[in-house]
Design an enzyme around this catalytic site. Sequence first.
Site, mmCIF file in Angstrom:
data_model
loop_
_atom_site.group_PDB
_atom_site.id
_atom_site.type_symbol
_atom_site.label_atom_id
_atom_site.label_comp_id
_atom_site.label_asym_id
_atom_site.label_seq_id
_atom_site.Cartn_x
_atom_site.Cartn_y
_atom_site.Cartn_z
ATOM 1 N N HIS A 166 -26.201 29.130 15.667
ATOM 2 C CA HIS A 166 -25.660 27.848 15.222
ATOM 3 C C HIS A 166 -26.019 27.487 13.787
ATOM 4 C CE1 HIS A 166 -24.097 23.812 15.642
ATOM 5 N NE2 HIS A 166 -25.256 23.309 15.249
ATOM 6 N N ASP A 224 -22.211 21.511 11.571
ATOM 7 C CA ASP A 224 -22.554 20.780 12.776
ATOM 8 C C ASP A 224 -21.896 19.395 12.723
ATOM 9 O OD1 ASP A 224 -24.489 20.697 15.265
ATOM 10 O OD2 ASP A 224 -25.021 18.917 14.126
#
Length: 331
Positions: A308, A107
């Site tokens: 994610h 991320d």
Amino acid sequence: MPQPSVTDRPVHRLVPAPAGRIHLVEQGSGPLVLLVHGFPESWYSWRRQLPALAAAGFRAVAIDVRGYGRSSRPAEAAAYRMLDLVADNAAVVEALGEREAVIVGHDWGSNIASASALLRPDVFRAVGLLSVPYTPPGGPRPSEVFAGLGGPDGEQEFYVSYFQEPGRAEAEIEPDVRGWLAGFYAALSADTMPAPGAPDPHFVGRGGTLRDRFPTGRRPAWLTEADLDVYAGEFERTGLTGALNRYRNMDRDWADLAGHRGAPVEQPSLFLGGTLDASTTWLSDAIDAYPVTLPGLTACHLLDRCGHWLQQERPEETNRLLTDWLAALPA
């Protein structure tokens, strides 16, 4: 009785850095691998990787990024620019008595890792990127790009723009940190994300909050109540401003890195993404450009039906791909 070695168990440490101090957790011995988390996470995001990397013969070190956990939280928003985070990472390597490291990020940590490799190739000999593809510095001013993503009618606002306004996201999150985190994690996890066609949780409706579009009553399979307790406990103690200040420096980063416009990362690299992760699908052109932007890329894998939170959703597969890549790197 002799104390267990670092190889046997994770060890928490505080080391000096330009931030003031960086908290880290290390396990294992061998070549150094620095693990950098994203938003809204902590060193704990790498809890399943630390023992796997240690068992594979590496010194695995997961940090709390500046503004998170037990690391220092400078008061000024400008203290969270990318140049400062790169300096923190280099200082951690030095504080650990090493001259170089492999850096791996997820991320925001992926952006931080690629910037660290770009700006300090003398320290970071290889780079692994999880979930967020590398895009070279340059292009239009970020705030202008994000402002245009909500559509011409202004009915929606992209989450990055929402996060960039000081105090605004804090007012939404901090009254119920645990509930907000649970919803955010669920919104981006493969097994709990909204169905196709549902309102996109990356956008805020006019007059609403980001949480309005989070799934309710569903917890991702990877997230136990104990895991959520850890994350919530940290942010309830620290607040969210330090973490959100990363978003509030994107225009500063754009200006700071203007001299590196279009620059590739030359070191050996790895990319892992999830096929259901918006970071991967929205930035598919960046992945296609890897022959130019990551000329040292030696492994690229898209995990089918993964969201994610890649290293937490699919830890065994991530560990295998990561350790295989690390083992194949030049000594």
